[in-house]
Design a protein around this motif. Sequence first.
Motif, PDB file in Angstrom:
ATOM      1  N   THR A   1      43.562  48.968  29.830  1.00 59.94           N
ATOM      2  CA  THR A   1      42.391  48.737  30.677  1.00 59.94           C
ATOM      3  C   THR A   1      42.143  47.247  30.853  1.00 59.94           C
ATOM      4  O   THR A   1      41.771  46.787  31.942  1.00 59.94           O
ATOM      5  N   ILE A   2      42.360  46.488  29.797  1.00 59.36           N
ATOM      6  CA  ILE A   2      42.241  45.030  29.885  1.00 59.36           C
ATOM      7  C   ILE A   2      43.284  44.478  30.858  1.00 59.36           C
ATOM      8  O   ILE A   2      43.004  43.559  31.638  1.00 59.36           O
ATOM      9  N   SER A   3      44.491  45.059  30.845  1.00 59.91           N
ATOM     10  CA  SER A   3      45.526  44.653  31.798  1.00 59.91           C
ATOM     11  C   SER A   3      45.070  44.918  33.227  1.00 59.91           C
ATOM     12  O   SER A   3      45.269  44.079  34.122  1.00 59.91           O
ATOM     13  N   LEU A   4      44.468  46.085  33.453  1.00 57.15           N
ATOM     14  CA  LEU A   4      43.950  46.407  34.789  1.00 57.15           C
ATOM     15  C   LEU A   4      42.872  45.415  35.202  1.00 57.15           C
ATOM     16  O   LEU A   4      42.854  44.943  36.347  1.00 57.15           O
ATOM     17  N   TYR A   5      42.001  45.076  34.278  1.00 58.23           N
ATOM     18  CA  TYR A   5      40.938  44.103  34.558  1.00 58.23           C
ATOM     19  C   TYR A   5      41.532  42.768  35.008  1.00 58.23           C
ATOM     20  O   TYR A   5      41.096  42.171  36.004  1.00 58.23           O
ATOM     21  N   LYS A   6      42.559  42.298  34.306  1.00 56.01           N
ATOM     22  CA  LYS A   6      43.185  41.010  34.639  1.00 56.01           C
ATOM     23  C   LYS A   6      43.870  41.083  36.004  1.00 56.01           C
ATOM     24  O   LYS A   6      43.822  40.123  36.788  1.00 56.01           O
ATOM     25  N   ILE A   7      44.510  42.197  36.291  1.00 61.43           N
ATOM     26  CA  ILE A   7      45.165  42.380  37.590  1.00 61.43           C
ATOM     27  C   ILE A   7      44.151  42.299  38.720  1.00 61.43           C
ATOM     28  O   ILE A   7      44.356  41.596  39.726  1.00 61.43           O
ATOM     29  N   VAL A   8      43.041  43.022  38.567  1.00 62.46           N
ATOM     30  CA  VAL A   8      42.004  43.038  39.598  1.00 62.46           C
ATOM     31  C   VAL A   8      41.378  41.659  39.762  1.00 62.46           C
ATOM     32  O   VAL A   8      41.136  41.188  40.880  1.00 62.46           O
ATOM     33  N   GLN A   9      41.117  40.978  38.641  1.00 66.60           N
ATOM     34  CA  GLN A   9      40.548  39.635  38.720  1.00 66.60           C
ATOM     35  C   GLN A   9      41.478  38.689  39.475  1.00 66.60           C
ATOM     36  O   GLN A   9      41.033  37.859  40.278  1.00 66.60           O
ATOM     37  N   ASN A  10      42.767  38.821  39.242  1.00 70.01           N
ATOM     38  CA  ASN A  10      43.747  37.946  39.889  1.00 70.01           C
ATOM     39  C   ASN A  10      43.900  38.265  41.377  1.00 70.01           C
ATOM     40  O   ASN A  10      43.847  37.366  42.225  1.00 70.01           O
ATOM     41  N   ILE A  11      44.072  39.537  41.709  1.00 66.74           N
ATOM     42  CA  ILE A  11      44.311  39.922  43.103  1.00 66.74           C
ATOM     43  C   ILE A  11      43.072  39.715  43.963  1.00 66.74           C
ATOM     44  O   ILE A  11      43.172  39.322  45.131  1.00 66.74           O
ATOM     45  N   TYR A  12      41.912  39.953  43.381  1.00 59.54           N
ATOM     46  CA  TYR A  12      40.666  39.791  44.134  1.00 59.54           C
ATOM     47  C   TYR A  12      40.062  38.401  43.922  1.00 59.54           C
ATOM     48  O   TYR A  12      38.889  38.189  44.190  1.00 59.54           O
ATOM     49  N   ASN A  13      40.854  37.467  43.453  1.00 60.25           N
ATOM     50  CA  ASN A  13      40.380  36.109  43.202  1.00 60.25           C
ATOM     51  C   ASN A  13      39.768  35.517  44.472  1.00 60.25           C
ATOM     52  O   ASN A  13      40.385  35.513  45.541  1.00 60.25           O
ATOM     53  N   GLY A  14      38.538  35.031  44.355  1.00 53.74           N
ATOM     54  CA  GLY A  14      37.851  34.448  45.500  1.00 53.74           C
ATOM     55  C   GLY A  14      37.001  35.436  46.280  1.00 53.74           C
ATOM     56  O   GLY A  14      36.201  35.028  47.128  1.00 53.74           O
ATOM     57  N   ALA A  15      37.178  36.729  46.000  1.00 53.31           N
ATOM     58  CA  ALA A  15      36.375  37.742  46.702  1.00 53.31           C
ATOM     59  C   ALA A  15      34.928  37.685  46.217  1.00 53.31           C
ATOM     60  O   ALA A  15      34.672  37.474  45.028  1.00 53.31           O
ATOM     61  N   GLU A  16      34.010  37.886  47.142  1.00 53.11           N
ATOM     62  CA  GLU A  16      32.592  37.832  46.784  1.00 53.11           C
ATOM     63  C   GLU A  16      32.222  38.929  45.802  1.00 53.11           C
ATOM     64  O   GLU A  16      31.459  38.714  44.860  1.00 53.11           O
TER      65      GLU A  16
END
Length: 378
Positions: free
Chosen positions: A227-242
């Motif tokens: 789940t932490i891996s998923l969190y990091k993936i989402v944070q990276n891919i959505y970087n800059g998203a409001e």
Amino acid sequence: MGSQIWLRGLCFLVCIFTCSFFSVSSQTVAGNVSVEGTVFIDGKTSIGKIDKDFICATLDWWPPEKCDYGTCSWDHASLINLDLNSNILLNAIKAFSPLKIRLGGSLQDKVMYDTDDNKEPCKQFVKNTTEMFGFTQGCLPMYRWDELNAFFNKSGAKIIFGLNALAGRSIHSDGSATGAWNYTNAESFISYTVKKNYSIHGWELGNELSGNGVGTRIVANQYAADTISLYKIVQNIYNGAETKPLIIAPGGFFDASWFKEFIDKTGNSVDVITHHIYNLGPGVDEHLVEKILNPSYLDVRLILSETSKIPSRVLQHQQLPGLVRQEGLTTVAGTMYLDQLGMASAYDTKTYCRQSLIGGNYGLLNTTTFVPNPDYYR
């Protein structure tokens, strides 16, 4: 939507008239004697808070060949073959505006996504009794994902997508799944979704893999790491998203020790804790009507009170049991549905997902005509 309006009207009355009394006369029903009493409602005090879009429904992956107890009840209700050109279906979703829809179910952990990283042929589920859940691995073509998102955009639905959490793991004869989650395909799928500017309310990892699991299970500390891996993936891919999608897990049956360890180890990497309940089992019981109309049988406050001990920073959603697999019970099922909605809200459940929106003999909509069943109006 008469019944839904009635429910809203009741809430309005309780807010206006902060103290209400209802008298109940003495009578005898089926040999049971009831006594006269008074129900007091204190409109000044709330016992729970829910999201504005409390009601949620699910869409599943089951193909037409999925059969249980002598019936094949899914027809073309799968995410792969659902008729997205139906105005009845579109308007039924629009009427809730917005309706949270959770895309997932048992087969989600056997779905590959046909993105650029996928080197295997994109084949659909094939019935095979030797496989877990009775089907081979399936695949979501990206053209179908495009079609689904165009439909969801028109309907105004909020989408929660259940990701395949078994990718890369070894499944053993004792029912355990070991090894770290191989998130490569999921990461590629999330990237594709962002590039296409599709709106996702939340990404949920896995289906019914917590505790003893269904089909297989993953230990809490490994699930937390994934789940932490998923969190990091989402944070990276959505970087800059409001705004970023919610990280949701584990979508399984509540096991106190498992959930505690999972929550402790995920920390702030999970936004929503989800759990499933099936209070009437698989729904094949010949005495379902009696149980649904029995208040003591419906009283599952022990389960809900345990889940209410989850930290308040974590939201919850709950899945209605697949409760009706017998004809003629859809109206009676509404009794349980309303009971569960009220009870869940009292225990701080923020969103309640009904399994299902369509399909499986217990959908809010008729599987073949898409016409709303009685529960839709509840």
